[in-house]
Design an enzyme around this catalytic site. Structure first.
Site, PDB file in Angstrom:
ATOM      1  N   TYR A  78       0.859  -1.183   0.000  1.00 45.24           N
ATOM      2  CA  TYR A  78       0.000   0.000   0.000  1.00 45.24           C
ATOM      3  C   TYR A  78       0.900   1.239   0.000  1.00 45.24           C
ATOM      4  CZ  TYR A  78      -4.426  -2.410   0.893  1.00 45.24           C
ATOM      5  OH  TYR A  78      -5.552  -3.181   0.788  1.00 45.24           O
ATOM      6  N   SER A 172      -7.942 -12.719  -1.086  1.00 44.52           N
ATOM      7  CA  SER A 172      -8.435 -11.373  -1.334  1.00 44.52           C
ATOM      8  C   SER A 172      -8.642 -11.190  -2.831  1.00 44.52           C
ATOM      9  CB  SER A 172      -7.441 -10.332  -0.808  1.00 44.52           C
ATOM     10  OG  SER A 172      -7.884  -9.014  -1.085  1.00 44.52           O
ATOM     11  N   GLN A 198     -11.424 -11.574   1.513  1.00 45.54           N
ATOM     12  CA  GLN A 198     -11.629 -10.126   1.575  1.00 45.54           C
ATOM     13  C   GLN A 198     -12.303  -9.682   0.290  1.00 45.54           C
ATOM     14  OE1 GLN A 198      -8.631  -7.309   2.493  1.00 45.54           O
ATOM     15  NE2 GLN A 198      -8.308  -8.030   4.568  1.00 45.54           N
ATOM     16  N   ARG A 248     -10.970  12.026  -2.096  1.00 43.47           N
ATOM     17  CA  ARG A 248     -10.175  10.987  -2.756  1.00 43.47           C
ATOM     18  C   ARG A 248     -10.265  11.089  -4.275  1.00 43.47           C
ATOM     19  NH1 ARG A 248     -10.873   4.913  -0.667  1.00 43.47           N
ATOM     20  NH2 ARG A 248     -10.332   6.052   1.230  1.00 43.47           N
ATOM     21  N   GLN A 313     -13.838  10.965  12.413  1.00 44.76           N
ATOM     22  CA  GLN A 313     -14.466  10.087  11.434  1.00 44.76           C
ATOM     23  C   GLN A 313     -14.536   8.657  11.959  1.00 44.76           C
ATOM     24  OE1 GLN A 313     -12.371   9.903   7.699  1.00 44.76           O
ATOM     25  NE2 GLN A 313     -13.975   8.747   6.668  1.00 44.76           N
TER      26      GLN A 313
END
Length: 352
Positions: A78, A172, A198, A248, A313
């Protein structure tokens, strides 16, 4: 001061009024395995290592852990391959708790590389080094590798578990056929099968989690750990009036999200989101809380991964647990009618 049962089953005293009793009590088995995970986990996609500072990441993880979240999900590549999400997650071990059994850490291997045994072992060793851990609770094979036989993938995952580098393994972005193949090979050669998948899951992405994974759960015990419950922020309503500069969709590399919002289908979805906001107002909750609770109500879903950029959040999202009890069958039917995309089980209908 109130007595709570935390996610590991132990009794703890807590005098923080922001800690919700339901969060502390609400944990589930991961599929039909013996691993207990909080129904809400903390993911690190996009935010950790790139969008927020290490100080904010540490604060978010500390608040999450103190609120009863015990599942922290990361991956080796990531943050554009810099591995900083795993490095940031060290704060779970160093700053949050010294008791390793009180939290669950996952990592993923393979994002466009090869899933050979040597690559799997080297990749996981690198992850453990960055995480400063002796083992991860779950290692995920992120996407299948068409160049590697399925038996080799299953043997690789079995090997790292037998070496004590991981406790369980999962998949995943695999399809049902691939997961069943891995399970069959594991049973055939006395290897270790996957325990969960996932998968992306939200109002507009339903078929896999609602139709296919429940069947796997009942047949072979594979649970679902879902991600993107807010559809990259779409369901919060932040894009109802356009694309904010700090969102985003305005970030580099997310042109696909902006294009999706501007498409005809995206405009239809935004219209439905506005109606869902009115429904959330009726329930006295936020649109995000309703969307997350809606994911939690699905059969076979062990945990929903949250992606947050600040503690406010996070606390809002954790409040979705309180909304779950309000999702009655009539309300779900109303939401299905509004969305107009409830998956149909053709096989079941044919048997009637």
């Amino acid at each position: 001061m109130n007595l709570f049962v935390n996610v590991t089953g132990g009794l703890v005293w807590c005098n923080d009024p922001s800690v919700d009793l339901l969060i502390w009590l609400f944990c589930r088995n991961l599929g039909k395995s013996g691993l207990r995970v909080s129904c809400l986990g903390l993911g690190t996609w996009v935010t950790f290592g790139s969008q927020i500072s290490d100080e904010m990441a540490e604060s978010v993880m500390t608040v999450a852990y103190d609120s009863g979240v015990n599942l922290f999900d990361t991956v080796e590549v990531y943050a554009s391959g810099s591995n900083t999400t795993e490095i940031t997650c060290v704060c779970v071990c160093v700053c949050v708790s010294t008791r390793r059994s009180s939290y669950v850490v996952t990592t993923k291997l393979y994002w466009g590389g090869q899933m050979a045994i040597c690559v799997c072992v080297a990749g996981l060793r690198g992850s453990l080094s960055r995480l400063q851990l002796d083992y991860v609770d779950i290692v995920f094979a992120n996407r299948t590798d068409v160049n590697a036989p399925m038996e080799e993938i299953v043997r690789a995952m079995t090997f790292v578990i037998e070496q004590g580098m991981a406790m369980y393994w999962g998949t995943s972005r695999w399809n049902v056929v691939e997961i069943m193949e891995a399970y069959s090979i594991a049973r055939q050669f006395n290897l270790i099968p996957p325990v969960c998948e996932q998968a992306e899951y939200h109002y507009f992405q339903r078929d896999k989690v609602e139709l296919h994974l429940p069947e796997l759960y009942h047949k072979i015990g594979v649970g679902a750990m879902t991600w993107s419950p807010l559809a990259c922020g779409l369901l919060t309503g932040k894009y109802n009036e356009g694309v904010p500069e700090s969102s985003r969709a305005a970030m580099k590399g997310y042109a696909w999200l902006k294009e999706r919002l501007c498409s005809d289908e995206g405009k239809k979805q935004l219209s439905k989101i506005k109606e869902l906001h009115l429904l959330a107002d009726r329930l006295n909750c936020t649109a995000a809380q309703l969307a997350i609770a809606w994911c939690l109500r699905s059969e076979g879903v062990s945990s929903v991964l949250l992606g947050v950029s600040n503690t406010e959040q996070l606390l809002e999202n954790l409040g979705s647990v309180r909304v779950l009890s309000q999702l009655t069958p009539p309300l779900i039917a109303e939401m299905d009618a509004l969305l107009g995309n409830k998956p149909r089980n053709v096989k079941k209908e044919a048997r009637r």
